[in-house]
Write an enzyme that holds these catalytic residues in place. Structure first.
Site: not given
Length: 516
Positions: A226-227, A230-231, A250, A287
């Site tokens: 994800g972002s 957030g990650g 990731e 990605c």
């Protein structure tokens, strides 16, 4: 008087219209997360048998294929990715599940090493030592927005964790909750049919559930796609626990491409057209999308840009995964285009559909000298999720090196070389690849990074912020994330795991006294 938590509905939303399709359920409460993790943990002993895990993975692949029409329809309705793309993704997901079943059957992932006792060893006598790997425990998987199958509930994180012998609790992505629920039921059915508890795989919904999940004391590791914000928040939470756990995230990648002067002179038009196809593929929501392209200044670079302009202008507008991503994309494009000296040959922006849901692909052009130092142009060195790429014109090796020195970690880095450069043993091309290998987990020559083959040698990861660890989320070695080694010293044969006994009754590959 006890105050009961308010149930928050989980809606499936059509990104093509922005309208709610159906209520899938409710967000998972903290108490329900606790129950889900404990149920998954109770399934751990049943996964000890590798043959059962193999049956589970193969059964899940079969059920996914049997339900392909329903799964693809649900995923398309929630993501607007299109039936052809999702058909391929489902095939990839089923293949991935079977590939991990093969890994489980073969047994090499256990990494068995046996060193027999040697009292005469120098400088000190050696005891009998036998080492292999065991599962960590319950794995939390955070589903990706842009891959509702291959990187979500039935995807690589789940498949590799189950292959390792770890039960899984998946936090569904809010962009495709109905697809997630459908796939979770298929995996749970596969578990039961393989002789395992249904709770070998459990699904939870909601932001707060995701936070509670990474903090739960019985969760032993986590996988995230994800972002960066957030990650990173979840990564920090995993590290701040009383007992920190591995967090394999990731997060984001620019995926730089370097076009040498020789490559531009030989095939500028081909490179320009290929770039357009790559950065617009899937509406720029991969990605591995090439987000920064370093191209030489001069006539050959102009030819490349002209070809890119023609191809990008023909790309059709498309729908992004949700309204928030669309808004962020438009803001990101506007901020980058407003930088002094940045030109917009093909303007990305809002599409012309009546519903106001689509975006147009496009690209920007900047000068390498502007990116050489810190400042406002740092924005061009950040990922912009969606169909946008930035072409940076460099005049000479010094300007190229200055930009490369400022790049963050990436999933991929690509070099487009001339024929003589590619054939030369050593030299400047080899030096360039060495430089790119420090920036990324996968280095490509004369190709495009979109598309990640599922193969034993694949590596899908890279230096931070591409990932938070050095492991891969694609390929056979992804299983290593969910294992830890244990060594037994001077242990009687009858007490050893079967994989470590001299007779090797399970026939697993081993290295014994230094010999495979």
């Amino acid at each position: 008087m006890e105050v009961l938590p308010v149930a928050v509905p989980v809606w499936s939303v059509d990104p093509r219209t922005g309208k709610q399709r159906a209520e899938v359920g409710t967000e998972t409460t903290a108490g329900e997360v606790d129950a889900a993790v404990r149920a998954a943990a109770a399934a751990l002993p049943a996964l000890a048998d590798r043959s059962v895990r193999s049956r589970l993975l193969r059964g899940a692949a079969g059920l996914l294929e049997d339900s392909a029409a329903e799964v693809i329809a649900a995923a398309d309705a929630e993501t607007a990715l299109g039936v052809p793309r999702l058909t391929g993704e489902l095939a990839r997901t089923a293949y991935q599940l079977r590939a991990f079943a093969d890994v489980v059957d073969e047994g090499g992932f256990l990494d068995v090493i046996i060193d027999h006792a040697d009292p005469a060893a120098q400088p000190i006598p050696r005891p009998d030592l036998r080492r292999y790997k065991i599962p960590l425990g319950v794995v939390a998987v955070y589903a990706a927005s842009n891959f509702p199958l291959a990187f979500s509930v039935p995807g690589g994180d789940t498949a590799s964790a189950l292959a390792a012998g770890c039960p899984v609790v998946v936090k569904a992505h809010p962009d495709h909750p109905a697809t997630s629920a459908l796939c979770a039921e298929l995996l749970r059915r596969a578990a039961v049919e393989a002789g395992l508890p249904a709770d070998t795989v459990v699904l939870v919904h909601g932001f707060e559930a995701g936070v509670a999940l990474v903090s739960h004391p019985l969760v032993a590791a986590a996988g995230f796609t994800g972002s960066i914000p957030g990650g990173r928040a979840l990564f920090d939470a995993a590290a701040a626990r009383p007992r920190p756990i591995p967090f394999h995230g990731e997060l984001g990648s620019l995926n730089p491409v370097v076009v040498t002067a020789a490559a531009a002179a030989e095939r500028a038009e081909q490179i320009g057209a290929g770039l357009a196809g790559s950065f617009t593929l899937g509406n720029g929501q991969f990605c591995t999308k090439p987000g920064l392209v370093l191209a030489p200044a001069g006539d050959d670079g102009d030819r490349l840009v002209a070809a890119l302009t023609g191809a990008a202008a023909e790309a059709r507008p498309g729908v992004l995964l949700d309204g928030r991503m669309r808004e962020n994309f438009l803001k990101g494009v506007a901020a980058r285009a407003a930088l002094p000296g940045v030109s917009v040959p093909v303007g990305p922006g809002e599409g012309d559909d009546e519903a106001g849901r689509t975006v147009r692909p496009g690209y920007l052009v900047a000068e390498a000298r502007d990116l050489a130092g810190a400042g406002a142009y740092d924005l061009l060195l950040e990922e912009c999720f969606g169909p946008l790429t930035v072409v940076v014109r460099y005049a000479g090796d010094a300007e190229l090196a200055a930009v490369l020195d400022r790049l963050p970690g990436n999933l991929t880095a690509t070099a487009h070389l001339g024929a003589d450069e590619a054939a030369q043993d050593g030299g400047t091309a080899a030096a360039l690849l060495t430089r790119l290998s420090a920036l990324a987990g996968r280095v490509l020559v004369n190709g495009w990074p979109t598309g990640v083959a599922v193969a034993p040698a694949q590596h899908h990861g890279g230096p931070y912020p591409a990932t938070t660890s050095t492991s891969t989320s694609v390929g056979a070695t992804a299983i290593e994330r969910w294992l830890r080694p244990v060594a037994y010293q001077d242990t009687p044969q009858a007490l050893l795991p079967l994989e470590l006994r001299d007779a090797n009754p399970l026939g697993v590959p081993r290295r014994v006294d230094g010999v495979r």
